[in-house]
Design a protein around this motif. Structure first.
Motif, mmCIF file in Angstrom:
data_model
loop_
_atom_site.group_PDB
_atom_site.id
_atom_site.type_symbol
_atom_site.label_atom_id
_atom_site.label_comp_id
_atom_site.label_asym_id
_atom_site.label_seq_id
_atom_site.Cartn_x
_atom_site.Cartn_y
_atom_site.Cartn_z
ATOM 1 N N PHE A 106 -5.517 -3.313 -0.950
ATOM 2 C CA PHE A 106 -4.417 -2.426 -1.314
ATOM 3 C C PHE A 106 -4.962 -1.109 -1.859
ATOM 4 N N ASP A 107 -4.115 -0.097 -1.865
ATOM 5 C CA ASP A 107 -4.473 1.205 -2.422
ATOM 6 C C ASP A 107 -4.048 1.226 -3.879
ATOM 7 N N SER A 108 -5.005 1.358 -4.775
ATOM 8 C CA SER A 108 -4.718 1.328 -6.215
ATOM 9 C C SER A 108 -4.314 2.689 -6.749
ATOM 10 N N GLY A 109 -4.323 3.708 -5.909
ATOM 11 C CA GLY A 109 -4.100 5.069 -6.375
ATOM 12 C C GLY A 109 -5.436 5.738 -6.674
ATOM 13 N N GLU A 110 -6.465 4.915 -6.837
ATOM 14 C CA GLU A 110 -7.831 5.406 -7.061
ATOM 15 C C GLU A 110 -8.738 4.974 -5.926
#
Length: 136
Positions: free
Chosen positions: A70-74
């Motif tokens: 998943f994309d954690s935003g980081e």
């Protein structure tokens, strides 16, 4: 409480391969015919979460480990999710056997990030699981 079911070496080997090799995307675990041992029912390299969900039967219990990306935003992250699948449509005895045997399997799989309990497909939907994974 333990059912006395042992965890097959194959379960541990498949998990290590998923964890370190990053080739396997998920593992489906179940009981052998006489409920004495936890075994690998399937491993897959298929990346589709929907395909993984199709592996969970509507009337039979399973355990699974899924490598959730998943994309954690980081950036892109991976978390290993352990699933306890005891659908409402399963018979009582298998539910009891799977519940009693869960700890033997779960404790032998070192590196699990999130545990998911599912009795219906809403509880194991990608959206629901991602919410839990992101909270960790």
């Amino acid at each position: 409480m333990s059912s006395g079911a042992s965890v097959s070496q194959e379960c541990l080997s498949a998990f290590q391969e998923l964890k370190t090799g990053k080739k396997i995307k998920y593992i489906i675990y179940g009981m052998n015919a006489d409920n004495s041992e936890i075994v690998v029912l399937k491993t897959s390299t298929e990346k589709s979460y929907d395909t993984f969900l199709e592996e969970l039967p509507e009337t039979e219990c399973r355990w699974a480990v899924y490598d959730m990306e998943f994309d954690s935003g980081e950036g892109i992250r991976n978390k290993l999710c352990f699933y306890m699948w005891t659908p409402d449509g399963a018979k009582i005895r298998p539910k009891m056997v799977y519940a009693a045997s869960k700890d033997a399997l779960r404790k032998s799989l070192v590196g699990i990030s999130t545990e998911i309990q599912g009795t219906d497909f809403d509880e194991v939907s990608e959206t629901s699981v991602l919410e839990k994974v992101r909270r960790k």
